[in-house]
Write a protein that holds these residues in place. Sequence first.
Motif, short mmCIF file in Angstrom:
data_model
loop_
_atom_site.label_atom_id
_atom_site.label_comp_id
_atom_site.label_asym_id
_atom_site.label_seq_id
_atom_site.Cartn_x
_atom_site.Cartn_y
_atom_site.Cartn_z
N UNK A 65 0.82 -1.22 0.00
CA UNK A 65 0.00 0.00 0.00
C UNK A 65 0.85 1.26 0.00
N UNK A 66 2.01 1.21 0.66
CA UNK A 66 2.86 2.40 0.72
C UNK A 66 3.87 2.47 -0.43
N UNK A 67 3.75 1.58 -1.43
CA UNK A 67 4.56 1.66 -2.64
C UNK A 67 5.85 0.88 -2.64
N UNK A 68 6.12 0.10 -1.61
CA UNK A 68 7.36 -0.69 -1.57
C UNK A 68 7.19 -2.00 -2.35
N UNK A 69 8.26 -2.44 -3.04
CA UNK A 69 8.18 -3.72 -3.76
C UNK A 69 8.19 -4.91 -2.81
N UNK A 70 7.49 -5.97 -3.19
CA UNK A 70 7.41 -7.17 -2.36
C UNK A 70 7.22 -8.38 -3.26
N UNK A 71 7.81 -9.49 -2.88
CA UNK A 71 7.62 -10.75 -3.59
C UNK A 71 6.75 -11.64 -2.72
N UNK A 72 5.71 -12.22 -3.33
CA UNK A 72 4.75 -13.04 -2.62
C UNK A 72 4.68 -14.41 -3.29
N UNK A 73 4.71 -15.47 -2.48
CA UNK A 73 4.63 -16.82 -3.01
C UNK A 73 4.05 -17.75 -1.95
N UNK A 106 1.32 -18.64 2.81
CA UNK A 106 1.85 -17.53 2.02
C UNK A 106 3.16 -17.05 2.62
N UNK A 107 4.17 -16.86 1.76
CA UNK A 107 5.48 -16.34 2.15
C UNK A 107 5.66 -14.99 1.47
N UNK A 108 6.07 -13.98 2.22
CA UNK A 108 6.33 -12.65 1.67
C UNK A 108 7.75 -12.23 1.96
N UNK A 109 8.37 -11.58 0.98
CA UNK A 109 9.70 -11.03 1.17
C UNK A 109 9.63 -9.56 0.72
N UNK A 110 9.76 -8.65 1.69
CA UNK A 110 9.61 -7.23 1.43
C UNK A 110 10.93 -6.64 0.94
N UNK A 111 10.82 -5.70 -0.02
CA UNK A 111 11.99 -5.01 -0.51
C UNK A 111 12.81 -5.79 -1.49
N UNK A 112 12.30 -6.88 -1.99
CA UNK A 112 13.04 -7.73 -2.92
C UNK A 112 12.44 -7.66 -4.30
N UNK A 113 13.22 -7.26 -5.26
CA UNK A 113 12.71 -7.21 -6.63
C UNK A 113 13.37 -8.26 -7.53
N UNK A 114 14.26 -9.07 -6.98
CA UNK A 114 14.94 -10.11 -7.77
C UNK A 114 14.50 -11.48 -7.33
#
Length: 47
Positions: free
Chosen positions: A23-31, A39-47
């Motif tokens: 919601x605040x515009x930060x990138x996140x990977x969800x799987x 559900x596993x989330x990794x915040x701030x990861x774009x790779x």
Amino acid sequence: MEGYCMKCKTKREMKDPKQVTTKNGRPMTKGTCPVCGTTICKIGSSK
């Protein structure tokens, strides 16, 4: 992509990782965890 599964309490390789934005515009990977399906989330990861 690897993330920490809160249910298994260990790092696992994500199944079907997707790039999303919080919601605040930060990138996140969800799987999902391949073992328990949580559900596993990794915040701030774009790779």
